[in-house]
Design a protein around this motif. Structure first.
Motif, mmCIF file in Angstrom:
data_model
loop_
_atom_site.group_PDB
_atom_site.id
_atom_site.type_symbol
_atom_site.label_atom_id
_atom_site.label_comp_id
_atom_site.label_asym_id
_atom_site.label_seq_id
_atom_site.Cartn_x
_atom_site.Cartn_y
_atom_site.Cartn_z
ATOM 1 N N LEU A 184 0.800 -1.221 0.000
ATOM 2 C CA LEU A 184 0.000 0.000 0.000
ATOM 3 C C LEU A 184 0.839 1.281 0.000
ATOM 4 O O LEU A 184 0.544 2.196 -0.774
ATOM 5 C CB LEU A 184 -0.968 -0.007 1.178
ATOM 6 N N ILE A 218 0.515 4.076 -2.967
ATOM 7 C CA ILE A 218 0.109 5.471 -2.745
ATOM 8 C C ILE A 218 1.129 6.431 -3.341
ATOM 9 O O ILE A 218 0.770 7.458 -3.935
ATOM 10 C CB ILE A 218 -0.085 5.722 -1.232
ATOM 11 N N LEU A 253 -7.264 6.520 -6.300
ATOM 12 C CA LEU A 253 -7.105 5.121 -5.905
ATOM 13 C C LEU A 253 -8.412 4.579 -5.344
ATOM 14 O O LEU A 253 -8.979 5.136 -4.401
ATOM 15 C CB LEU A 253 -5.989 4.983 -4.864
ATOM 16 N N LEU A 311 -9.535 1.242 -3.563
ATOM 17 C CA LEU A 311 -8.950 0.073 -2.906
ATOM 18 C C LEU A 311 -10.060 -0.799 -2.334
ATOM 19 O O LEU A 311 -10.839 -0.351 -1.482
ATOM 20 C CB LEU A 311 -7.994 0.515 -1.794
ATOM 21 N N THR A 340 -4.634 -0.015 5.794
ATOM 22 C CA THR A 340 -4.326 1.343 6.209
ATOM 23 C C THR A 340 -3.771 1.372 7.623
ATOM 24 O O THR A 340 -3.065 2.315 7.987
ATOM 25 C CB THR A 340 -5.578 2.227 6.139
ATOM 26 N N VAL A 373 -6.181 7.180 0.639
ATOM 27 C CA VAL A 373 -6.948 6.293 -0.235
ATOM 28 C C VAL A 373 -8.251 7.016 -0.576
ATOM 29 O O VAL A 373 -9.074 7.268 0.291
ATOM 30 C CB VAL A 373 -7.237 4.938 0.449
ATOM 31 N N LEU A 415 -12.308 3.799 -0.387
ATOM 32 C CA LEU A 415 -11.980 2.548 0.305
ATOM 33 C C LEU A 415 -13.256 1.726 0.444
ATOM 34 O O LEU A 415 -14.238 2.187 1.027
ATOM 35 C CB LEU A 415 -11.372 2.856 1.674
#
Length: 549
Positions: free
Chosen positions: A287, A291, A301, A303, A320, A336, A339
């Protein structure tokens, strides 16, 4: 002549007054001056265009006034005799709603174990009446069957009833739904979150809510079936990078930008879509590096943490949290853009969620198709999920026990020579593949896809070197099912990874999927995984594969 002029003079005067009144009324209309300027300039520059427009207006008026259907006086389009109607009815054979099951599908259904009573870490099998250790169900944190959650759910059922009886945007939103959305946002450290009533349709609704025709999506080739459906619905321009290979991702992003500059195309919305822990093989994305790439190339992004939310991190907050220790939680979560997670898998309830900024969440309340058109989550399931979050907050030892069981299982399985495991060492989902007899490795560090120096085709979802895959899906599934049956005979429930063969864009390799849980002790986990190891060795997979081929 003078008499004729005198006779027509009142008519001309009437027409002049009428035209004057029409002109006065037209000038009162808003925008009439704009229309007059258009007509004058159009007629002056191109008189033929004025004639054409008048003809089109007349044709449009005629079409509107004309009857849409013409009466058929001949009767040739009608069946005249009752006997002909009866014959047509007798000849008509309706198609079945579902096609008949194949022999393979019937065999698969016959192998599904039936549980007597509630599911849990040690359910009772109806066929034997004995309890079995469950490594097949997604009960990672052991919340299924939790007594506190049961009690809370029963009280909620008595207060609110069973169903919500409506979509969230109408009369289906209850206070417990809003409480759960706040709990999820606070738990993840995001500004807001939105709750969906089905886990599968969450990501497949989120993607087309933001990605439209003309936008660019760069997606991992190993993403799950729901993401593929969401990408398909979005109708965006799609480019694919090699599974969990961030170097390939950068190459594809560079290629997209070069192509845009070559075509002198405009800047559009651009998204990177991937999973935290991949459903197909249990691999885990890096991750922090992802990023950095996202900011470098100016992409958004998305995710999907369906299988990492509630399973990794000190308190189950997902990637995260896992990649953020000991930094503050907000450091990674706020980076993010969108999410997505599963309430059904991570919290043993139902539905899914999308977390992000307030603008991201509010946009979905009108544009998320599953949110708008589906009935909202039953109140008792929303309260159960909120209670599950409270348990994860107050009991970080649950995740410690889960990771301890994962490590214990990997120690045993990594010593088995006849298999390969593409899953990440911290993943609670462990996929087991049959080791190939060919010289090419089918277990690269990135995933179960073979590596090659040949560059991938970004426009194709097929992985590189897919033509070199030497596994036979039918033979491997049959042998893996033998392992599943052998383990069940020894009191351990495991399962093959179930796939929609023929519907998925990329056919995943057959595998056995273990779902570890913190509800079992380390000794119980070691005992169960040892049984799986014995079943693998007993079936003698590589020899049987060679015989079948």
């Amino acid at each position: 002549m003078e008499n004729a002029s005198a006779t027509l003079e009142p008519l001309f005067a009437f027409m002049a007054r009428s035209l004057s009144m029409l002109e006065f009324a037209f000038n009162k209309l808003p925008g009439s001056a704009v229309i007059q300027r258009y007509i004058r300039s159009s007629h002056q520059n191109d008189p033929g265009r004025t004639i054409l427009e008048i003809i089109l207006i007349i044709f449009a008026i005629r079409t509107l006034l004309q009857s849409r259907t013409r009466a058929d006086r001949t009767g040739k389009h009608f069946i005249q005799f009752i006997q002909e109607i009866d014959e047509l009815v007798d000849e008509w054979t309706p198609e079945p709603l579902d096609p008949p099951l194949t022999l393979g599908e019937k065999a698969d259904l016959a192998t599904v174990p039936v549980i007597a009573g509630p599911n849990g870490p040690k359910p009772k099998l109806l066929s034997t009446g004995k309890n079995a250790i469950n490594l097949a169900s997604f009960n990672f944190t052991g919340l299924a069957g939790n007594e506190n959650i049961k009690h809370t759910a029963v009280e909620t059922l008595r207060k609110y009833g069973l169903g919500s009886c409506g979509p969230p945007g109408f009369y289906g939103t209850l206070d417990v739904h809003m409480d759960l959305e706040r709990d999820i946002a606070d738990f993840l450290g995001t500004e807001a979150s939105i709750l969906y009533s089905q886990g599968f349709s969450t990501i497949s609704s989120v993607i087309p809510a933001f990605c439209k025709r003309g936008d660019i999506i760069v997606a991992d080739r190993g993403v799950n079936f729901a993401i593929h459906k969401g990408i398909q619905i979005s109708r965006s321009t799609v480019r694919w990078f090699d599974h969990n290979d961030l170097k390939s991702l950068e190459d594809v992003l560079d290629g997209v930008e070069k192509d845009r500059k070559k075509r002198r195309g405009p800047l559009t919305r651009r998204f990177i879509i991937t999973e935290g822990i991949f459903e197909k093989d249990g691999a885990m994305v890096d991750l922090p590096k992802l990023i950095d790439i996202k900011y470098k190339h100016k992409y958004r992004l998305i995710l999907d943490e369906t299988f990492s939310f509630g399973t990794v991190g000190r308190t189950g907050r997902g990637l995260t949290e896992l990649y953020n220790v000991p930094r503050p939680l907000m450091y990674q979560a706020e980076k993010v853009d969108i999410l997505v997670g599963s309430v059904a898998i991570g919290l043993c309830s139902a539905g899914g969620f999308c977390a992000g900024s307030q603008a991201v969440v509010d946009h979905q309340r009108i544009n998320g198709t599953s949110f708008v058109f589906s009935a909202s989550l039953p109140a008792l399931l929303a309260v159960s999920a909120s209670e599950g979050i409270n348990i994860l907050r107050s009991s970080p030892s649950i995740l410690s026990s889960l990771q301890e069981n994962v490590r214990a299982a990997r120690v045993i399985l990594d010593r088995v020579d006849c298999i390969t495991i593409p899953s990440h060492p911290a993943s609670p989902i462990i996929h087991i593949h049959i080791r190939s007899s060919s010289s090419s490795s089918l277990q690269p560090s990135t995933a179960s896809f073979p590596l090659s120096s040949k560059p991938s085709n970004p426009a194709s979802p097929l992985p590189r070197d897919a033509i070199t895959w030497d596994w036979d899906i039918e033979s491997e599934e049959r042998l893996l099912q033998d392992v599943v049956d052998e383990a069940l005979a020894q009191g351990v429930m495991i399962t093959r990874s179930r796939r929609l063969r023929g519907q998925e864009t990329v056919e995943a390799r057959p595998s056995i999927r273990l779902a570890l849980t913190s509800a079992l002790t380390k000794k119980e986990t070691e005992k169960a995984v040892t049984v799986v190891k014995s079943a693998l060795v007993k079936i003698d997979l590589p020899i049987n594969i060679a015989d079948n081929l």
